[in-house]
Scaffold this active site. Structure first.
Site, PDB file in Angstrom:
ATOM      1  N   GLY A  50       0.971  -1.456   0.339  1.00 50.25           N
ATOM      2  CA  GLY A  50       0.009   0.146   0.442  1.00 50.25           C
ATOM      3  C   GLY A  50       0.479   1.660   0.202  1.00 50.25           C
ATOM      4  N   GLU A 105       4.215   3.998   5.276  1.00 51.17           N
ATOM      5  CA  GLU A 105       3.279   3.477   5.900  1.00 51.17           C
ATOM      6  C   GLU A 105       2.103   4.713   5.260  1.00 51.17           C
ATOM      7  OE1 GLU A 105       1.741   1.345   5.432  1.00 51.17           O
ATOM      8  OE2 GLU A 105       1.985   0.011   7.327  1.00 51.17           O
ATOM      9  N   ASP A 106       1.265   3.831   4.568  1.00 54.37           N
ATOM     10  CA  ASP A 106       0.172   4.463   4.029  1.00 54.37           C
ATOM     11  C   ASP A 106      -0.673   4.624   4.957  1.00 54.37           C
ATOM     12  OD1 ASP A 106      -0.330   1.731   4.240  1.00 54.37           O
ATOM     13  OD2 ASP A 106      -1.477   1.792   1.798  1.00 54.37           O
ATOM     14  N   ASP A 109      -4.425   2.274  10.839  1.00 58.59           N
ATOM     15  CA  ASP A 109      -5.861   1.942  11.304  1.00 58.59           C
ATOM     16  C   ASP A 109      -5.594   1.501  13.205  1.00 58.59           C
ATOM     17  OD1 ASP A 109      -8.410   1.243  11.094  1.00 58.59           O
ATOM     18  OD2 ASP A 109      -8.824  -0.329   9.245  1.00 58.59           O
ATOM     19  N   LYS A 137      -5.855   6.837  11.057  1.00 61.45           N
ATOM     20  CA  LYS A 137      -6.953   6.438  11.689  1.00 61.45           C
ATOM     21  C   LYS A 137      -6.997   6.800  12.953  1.00 61.45           C
ATOM     22  CE  LYS A 137     -10.075   3.959   8.934  1.00 61.45           C
ATOM     23  NZ  LYS A 137     -10.576   2.554   7.871  1.00 61.45           N
ATOM     24  N   PHE A 158     -14.037   3.672   4.620  1.00 58.77           N
ATOM     25  CA  PHE A 158     -12.956   2.549   3.961  1.00 58.77           C
ATOM     26  C   PHE A 158     -12.249   3.629   2.634  1.00 58.77           C
ATOM     27  CE2 PHE A 158     -11.355  -1.231   0.875  1.00 58.77           C
ATOM     28  CZ  PHE A 158     -10.493  -1.772   2.548  1.00 58.77           C
ATOM     29  N   VAL A 159     -10.809   3.348   2.556  1.00 58.26           N
ATOM     30  CA  VAL A 159     -10.303   4.646   1.808  1.00 58.26           C
ATOM     31  C   VAL A 159      -9.613   3.493   0.337  1.00 58.26           C
ATOM     32  CG1 VAL A 159     -10.684   6.683   3.035  1.00 58.26           C
ATOM     33  CG2 VAL A 159      -9.286   5.184   3.054  1.00 58.26           C
ATOM     34  N   ASP A 165      -5.682  -0.097  -1.378  1.00 62.45           N
ATOM     35  CA  ASP A 165      -6.439  -1.330  -2.631  1.00 62.45           C
ATOM     36  C   ASP A 165      -7.941  -1.660  -1.184  1.00 62.45           C
ATOM     37  OD1 ASP A 165      -5.511  -2.785  -0.126  1.00 62.45           O
ATOM     38  OD2 ASP A 165      -6.098  -4.516  -1.742  1.00 62.45           O
ATOM     39  N   ARG A 171      -5.889   0.311  -6.888  1.00 61.75           N
ATOM     40  CA  ARG A 171      -4.563   1.386  -5.953  1.00 61.75           C
ATOM     41  C   ARG A 171      -4.061   2.143  -7.145  1.00 61.75           C
ATOM     42  NH1 ARG A 171      -2.287  -1.745  -1.507  1.00 61.75           N
ATOM     43  NH2 ARG A 171      -2.411  -3.918  -1.720  1.00 61.75           N
TER      44      ARG A 171
HETATM   45  C1  PRP Z   1      -2.746  -2.222   5.968  1.00 65.18           C
HETATM   46  C2  PRP Z   1      -1.817  -0.961   5.251  1.00 65.18           C
HETATM   47  C3  PRP Z   1      -0.977  -1.182   6.230  1.00 65.18           C
HETATM   48  C4  PRP Z   1      -2.453  -1.216   7.882  1.00 65.18           C
HETATM   49  C5  PRP Z   1      -2.872  -0.727   9.055  1.00 65.18           C
HETATM   50  O1  PRP Z   1      -1.706  -3.193   4.709  1.00 65.18           O
HETATM   51  O2  PRP Z   1      -1.113  -0.766   4.640  1.00 65.18           O
HETATM   52  O3  PRP Z   1       0.045  -1.682   6.654  1.00 65.18           O
HETATM   53  O4  PRP Z   1      -3.063  -2.534   6.466  1.00 65.18           O
HETATM   54  O5  PRP Z   1      -3.423  -1.378   9.334  1.00 65.18           O
HETATM   55  P1  PRP Z   1      -3.236  -1.864  10.988  1.00 65.18           P
HETATM   56  O6  PRP Z   1      -3.324  -0.621  11.048  1.00 65.18           O
HETATM   57  O7  PRP Z   1      -4.781  -1.593  11.497  1.00 65.18           O
HETATM   58  O8  PRP Z   1      -2.745  -2.897  11.236  1.00 65.18           O
HETATM   59  P2  PRP Z   1      -2.545  -4.023   4.068  1.00 65.18           P
HETATM   60  O9  PRP Z   1      -1.974  -6.021   4.996  1.00 65.18           O
HETATM   61  O10 PRP Z   1      -3.896  -4.644   3.630  1.00 65.18           O
HETATM   62  O11 PRP Z   1      -1.237  -4.801   2.895  1.00 65.18           O
HETATM   63  P3  PRP Z   1      -1.376  -4.183   1.607  1.00 65.18           P
HETATM   64  O12 PRP Z   1      -0.285  -3.144   1.994  1.00 65.18           O
HETATM   65  O13 PRP Z   1      -0.074  -4.655   0.707  1.00 65.18           O
HETATM   66  O14 PRP Z   1      -2.335  -3.192   1.408  1.00 65.18           O
END
Ligand code: PRP
Length: 186
Positions: A50, A105-106, A109, A137, A158-159, A165, A171
């Site tokens: 991400g 990090e993107d 959450d 968040k 949900f963004v 994604d 993406r």
């Molecule tokens: C997403 C996002 C962070 C994480 C955040 O990754 O990129 O890494 O979830 O969530 P949290 O704070 O609740 O842990 P994901 O596992 O979906 O993988 P991706 O980056 O490949 O989409």
């Protein structure tokens, strides 16, 4: 799942941040990081997948000699909620002992991914570990799990887009928007 694969942008209910707003904020973060890491050579780590779009744009705004590396951990599967289970998919290649590490990090959450990564990488004796996240968040996690650098605070929505994604779609939208709930409805 009802995804408009012909025109994925049509599945966005509301625009949150335009390309211009993102670029401006990324430039501000890059300028701050340039100051804060002056005289150092940080290892800037992209948390795949991400963060990839944010990561390359941010690195280009850091007017420093940086080293880059990639790590892949997974927490979400294909749903919209964090599973709380974190799996290492790809580790760093760089030896970070004595190095200043900046995790990029993107979205933060629940904060579980970063909590886990800080703990894990902390055992490798880096000089420092800081985190730069684009979207936070904040209401979804305790303050002690927060990041040193934050792009934008967002609500519990949900963004997608700019790297984010849903089920590996959206993406490459150049902006960030809220997905229409009917897209992920049964
Ligand atoms: C997403 C996002 C962070 C994480 C955040 O990754 O990129 O890494 O979830 O969530 P949290 O704070 O609740 O842990 P994901 O596992 O979906 O993988 P991706 O980056 O490949 O989409």
């Amino acid at each position: 799942m009802h995804i408009n694969t012909e025109n994925p942008g049509m599945d966005v209910e509301r625009l949150l941040f335009t390309e211009e707003q993102i670029a401006k904020r990324v430039a501000e973060l890059g300028a701050q990081l340039t100051k804060d890491y002056a005289g150092k050579r940080p290892v800037v780590v992209c948390i795949l997948r991400g963060a990839s779009f944010f990561f390359v744009d941010l690195c280009r705004q850091m007017k420093l000699d940086v080293e880059i590396d990639f790590i892949d951990v997974s927490s979400y599967g294909s749903g919209t909620q964090s599973s709380g289970v974190i799996r290492m998919v790809k580790d760093l290649d760089t030896d970070i002992e004595g190095r200043d590490v900046l995790l990029v990090e993107d979205i933060v959450d629940s904060g579980l991914t970063l909590k886990h990564l800080r703990q894990l990488l902390g055992t490798r004796s880096p000089a420092s570990i800081r985190v730069c996240c684009l979207l936070n968040k904040q209401a979804a996690h305790p303050v002690e799990l927060n990041c040193e650098y934050n792009g934008f605070e967002i609500g519990n929505e949900f963004v997608v887009g700019y790297g984010l994604d849903y089920a590996e779609h959206y993406r490459n939208l150049p902006y960030i928007g809220v997905l229409k709930p009917e897209v992920y409805a049964d």
